[in-house]
Design a protein around this motif. Structure first.
Motif, short mmCIF file in Angstrom:
data_model
loop_
_atom_site.label_atom_id
_atom_site.label_comp_id
_atom_site.label_asym_id
_atom_site.label_seq_id
_atom_site.Cartn_x
_atom_site.Cartn_y
_atom_site.Cartn_z
N ILE A 1 34.77 -2.08 22.64
CA ILE A 1 33.42 -2.37 22.20
C ILE A 1 33.47 -2.61 20.70
O ILE A 1 34.01 -1.80 19.95
N LEU B 1 27.81 4.12 26.36
CA LEU B 1 28.96 3.38 25.83
C LEU B 1 30.27 3.91 26.40
O LEU B 1 31.24 3.15 26.57
N TYR C 1 29.75 6.23 16.26
CA TYR C 1 30.38 5.59 17.41
C TYR C 1 31.76 5.05 17.10
O TYR C 1 32.52 4.74 18.00
#
Length: 156
Positions: A80, A73, A102
């Motif tokens: 995102i 990522l 995340y």
């Protein structure tokens, strides 16, 4: 025109179906899913939307898979947006889950409730509804969804 990559149901870490172990805790499917994400990162995307079930199990993701996913990522040069699915469980459940970590990654937004993500330069909002077990308040939550202002300005 904006280029938005969309994917769903990655089920990273699924050891049971359609895969074999290439080393302890890591399956060939996991490696292939992350490879596909890295290929998407190489495309000049304006945003990436992961629409549910990023992981197979919300709290049983081994450290190596977590690190590989984080590294993958981190290769994206665009925002995102992760909308948790039933395998991810949103962080509002007050339990640690794989996707919550995340939210601290630069450029990543994990929806914890129905909300929007504003892209001011293209006059667009992505509205996401994460999985919830509290169906009775879902309609109210959707109607009151907040708009999360992006730190990113996307080109027109």
């Amino acid at each position: 025109m904006a280029k938005i990559g969309i994917t769903a149901d990655l089920h990273i870490g699924n050891p049971r179906q359609f895969s074999k172990y290439v080393k302890p805790g890591i399956t060939d499917r996991c490696i292939n899913v992350l490879k596909c994400l890295r290929q998407m990162a190489a495309v000049d995307l304006d945003a990436l939307l992961i629409a549910g079930d990023m992981f197979e199990h919300p709290r049983r993701v081994n450290t190596e898979i977590t690190n590989l996913t984080h590294d993958t990522l981190s290769q994206f040069k665009c925002p995102i947006i992760i909308i948790p699915g039933n395998h991810d469980r949103p962080k509002s459940d007050r339990l640690h889950c794989a996707t919550t970590s995340y939210d601290n990654l630069e450029g990543v937004t994990v929806f914890s409730k129905p909300e929007g993500f504003l892209f001011p330069n293209i006059d667009s909002i992505i509205v996401g509804i994460p999985y919830t077990t509290n169906q009775s308040s879902l309609e109210t939550s959707i109607n009151n969804a907040s708009v999360k202002i992006s730190r990113w300005d996307l080109p027109k």
